[in-house]
Design a protein around this motif. Structure first.
Motif, short mmCIF file in Angstrom:
data_model
loop_
_atom_site.label_atom_id
_atom_site.label_comp_id
_atom_site.label_asym_id
_atom_site.label_seq_id
_atom_site.Cartn_x
_atom_site.Cartn_y
_atom_site.Cartn_z
N SER A 75 32.30 32.39 31.77
CA SER A 75 32.77 33.49 31.27
C SER A 75 33.67 33.16 29.99
O SER A 75 33.97 32.31 29.78
CB SER A 75 33.76 34.25 32.16
OG SER A 75 34.94 33.16 32.62
N THR A 100 36.05 35.10 26.36
CA THR A 100 36.72 35.97 25.47
C THR A 100 36.58 35.79 24.18
O THR A 100 35.64 34.75 23.87
CB THR A 100 37.95 36.04 26.29
OG1 THR A 100 38.72 34.97 25.95
CG2 THR A 100 38.29 36.51 27.59
N GLU A 149 35.15 41.24 28.15
CA GLU A 149 34.59 39.88 28.83
C GLU A 149 33.11 39.90 28.50
O GLU A 149 32.28 40.76 28.64
CB GLU A 149 35.13 39.67 30.17
CG GLU A 149 34.94 38.32 30.81
CD GLU A 149 35.53 38.27 32.16
OE1 GLU A 149 35.00 39.09 32.89
OE2 GLU A 149 36.24 37.33 32.47
N ASP A 183 42.41 42.97 36.47
CA ASP A 183 40.98 42.61 35.61
C ASP A 183 40.15 42.25 36.46
O ASP A 183 38.79 42.51 36.16
CB ASP A 183 41.36 41.66 34.64
CG ASP A 183 42.13 42.12 33.40
OD1 ASP A 183 42.19 43.29 33.14
OD2 ASP A 183 42.96 41.34 32.80
N SER A 232 36.08 43.29 37.03
CA SER A 232 34.86 42.28 37.02
C SER A 232 34.08 42.50 38.42
O SER A 232 33.07 42.51 38.59
CB SER A 232 35.38 40.85 37.04
OG SER A 232 36.11 40.54 35.87
N SER A 247 36.14 32.99 37.42
CA SER A 247 37.07 34.25 37.00
C SER A 247 38.53 33.70 36.79
O SER A 247 39.32 33.26 37.45
CB SER A 247 37.08 34.99 38.59
OG SER A 247 37.97 36.17 38.03
N ARG A 248 38.83 34.33 35.64
CA ARG A 248 40.02 33.70 35.07
C ARG A 248 41.41 34.84 35.79
O ARG A 248 42.55 34.65 35.46
CB ARG A 248 40.18 34.15 33.52
CG ARG A 248 40.27 35.33 33.20
CD ARG A 248 40.37 35.70 31.44
NE ARG A 248 40.18 36.81 31.22
CZ ARG A 248 39.69 37.94 31.19
NH1 ARG A 248 38.37 37.33 31.22
NH2 ARG A 248 39.88 38.94 30.52
#
Length: 535
Positions: free
Chosen positions: A151, A153, A214, A369, A373, A472-473
């Motif tokens: 993932s 950004t 994202e 967030d 997702s 996943s952040r």
């Protein structure tokens, strides 16, 4: 007398010859003289128009035939122009691709020749796209065959840790990596801001990099790289999702679709036994994220046993009274705790329309967030989302002492010394209830800790659904002391102990603890030498 008769016979013969000659002359004149308009008028065709009208009708018929022929030629010329323009654009695109390929074409690699075949190149790109996991998943033999997503950004790339020197996140400082992602984002913005097909009007909103939420990407080394990018629209619940594929060549636009998550309800299912204090902490985060910020969730708690059940009921009732939250269900099972059994019961208890399920544990912390997702990466009949969460190390070891531990919100930092990507865990997942039911759900015969999530994960890998596996952040596993019960079978007990060892600290921190006696001895020697020099 005889003479007079002879003269009469000769005169008659001469007269007959004259008459015959006159008749022959008249017939010759009629047969050989040219026809005139007057003659046609004098000699009309039987049962038909006059000669002039016949010629006019014939001219009109011939003119109509020529008109149809000219129109047909014009149509053919127009079609040829369109085909020529299309071929020119294809040739220009192929030439650009050839320049970017630095003189090496996929066709050259396939057949070993130096000729550049546009048809072969297009066929190669199309075959690469068909072979890759783009539109649907591929059946895989085990969890080790999964190619995980990364993932990213605008600033950072989040990836699985691949060794002791790699970090769980990195800034794309490498020029090729930075240019690759920048090109993909720019291409997406160009597609979003170009006129819609069949319309000359530009979209109402001009997208920019500030709207980029994202992206996830992964590379299959024998096929190419897949990119999925998400942009936020004017409405907070509306997004635009674009899919690109790079088959070791120029980017190909695969999909441009609108995704509206305004009415996508998430049923968060939490299996629980005792641990009322952890549930209270979970509900504190649930209030802030799910109720106050998101507002599109339903909570299902499946509680095993009777011990501390009254405390759990009290926490739910207080939340309902204080915030007017009624979207929750409490299911009590008077049986031995089984995570798979609890999640299966919670999923099947829903009686409404098809709903998005999030299988969660009480020691999980997530943000709004992550809920987005979850909605974006799961699609009924097509995709299931298996996020890789960031697992927190023991705060007492990270910060030196329990008294120095900051609040939870300040602990959730993705760094090498604060935690790790739990790439061996498959318990947290987002999938639609219809897919869960169709795949057969959990193996409810598995008791206690571990095993049920891997079993379900493998079933999805063996199906035609696409399994989205990416870091996943915004999903964290909070540290808690792990206890491995003696009643567990040997294989499960071994898995539990391995998880416990990985959960305490980083490799370097565990090394410092293991060698602390040698470090302390070294410090004492250094102190003793310094004191001797002063004396």
């Amino acid at each position: 007398m005889l003479r007079r008769g002879l003269v009469t016979w000769v005169s008659r013969l001469a007269l007959a010859l004259v008459v015959v000659c006159c008749c022959l002359s008249l017939l010759y004149t009629l047969a050989c003289s040219p026809w005139s308009d007057e003659a046609q008028v004098l000699l009309p065709r039987a049962n038909g128009p006059t000669g002039k009208e016949g010629f006019q009708a014939l001219l009109q018929e011939r003119e109509e035939q020529h008109r149809h022929y000219v129109n047909s030629l014009k149509k053919q010329i127009s079609q040829l122009k369109e085909a020529l323009q299309e071929r020119s654009e294809q040739l220009r695109s192929m030439q650009d691709s050839r320049e970017r390929a630095a003189g090496v074409s996929p066709v050259d690699l396939l057949d070993g020749t130096s000729e550049w075949s546009h048809a072969d190149l297009q066929e190669f790109f199309r075959s690469q796209l068909n072979r890759a996991e783009v539109h649907q998943g591929t059946k895989l033999p085990s969890e080790y065959a999964v190619v995980p997503f990364e993932s990213f950004t605008l600033q950072k790339v989040y990836q699985l840790e691949m060794g002791l020197t790699r970090h769980p996140e990195e800034k794309p400082v490498r020029k090729d990596r930075r240019d690759e992602l920048s090109e993909t984002i720019e291409m997406a913005l160009q597609v979003l801001n170009s006129p819609r097909e069949g319309s000359n009007l530009l979209p109402h909103k001009a997208y920019s990099t500030a709207d980029f939420v994202e992206g996830i990407s992964r590379t299959e080394k024998d096929k190419g790289t897949l990119y999925e990018l998400t942009f936020r629209r004017d409405q907070s619940h509306e997004f635009r999702r674009l899919l690109f594929f790079r088959p070791f060549g120029p980017l190909m636009k695969v999909k441009n679709e609108k995704v509206d998550t305004a009415y996508t309800l998430i049923n968060i299912i939490v299996p629980l036994a005792k641990r009322a204090d952890k549930f209270r902490q979970f509900m504190h985060n649930f209030r802030e994220v799910c109720i106050r910020r998101d507002g599109r969730v339903h909570l299902t708690v499946v509680y095993f046993g009777k011990d501390q059940v009254s405390e759990v009921k009290g926490i739910l009732e207080n939340t309902s009274k204080e915030i007017n939250f009624r979207n929750f269900t409490l299911i009590q099972l008077n049986e031995e705790f089984s995570r798979g059994r609890g999640l299966d019961v919670g999923a099947r208890a829903w009686k409404g329309n098809n709903i998005l399920l999030f299988f969660c544990d009480v020691d999980i912390y997530f943000t709004s967030d992550f809920l987005n997702s979850c909605r974006l990466n799961a699609q009924p009949g097509k995709k299931v989302f298996y996020p890789i969460l960031f697992s927190q190390y023991n705060p007492g070891l990270i910060y030196g002492h329990h008294d120095n531990v900051p609040p939870i919100e300040q602990q959730l930092v993705i760094k090498k010394d604060t935690g790790f990507w739990r790439d061996f865990g498959f318990g947290m997942t987002c999938q639609y209830r219809s897919d869960f039911i169709n795949i057969g759900g959990f193996d409810v015969d598995i008791k206690g800790w571990g095993g049920e999530d891997v079993h379900l994960y493998r079933k999805y890998l063996h199906s035609n659904l696409l399994v989205v596996r990416a870091p996943s952040r915004s999903l964290f596993h909070l540290w808690h002391e792990k206890r491995c019960e003696d009643e567990l079978p040997p294989e499960q007990y071994k898995m539990c102990m391995q998880s416990k060892a990985m959960n305490e600290a980083s490799h370097s921190q565990l090394g410092m603890l293991f060698f602390r006696h040698e470090i302390e001895a070294h410090l004492r020697k250094q102190k003793h030498r310094a004191a001797g020099k002063k004396a």
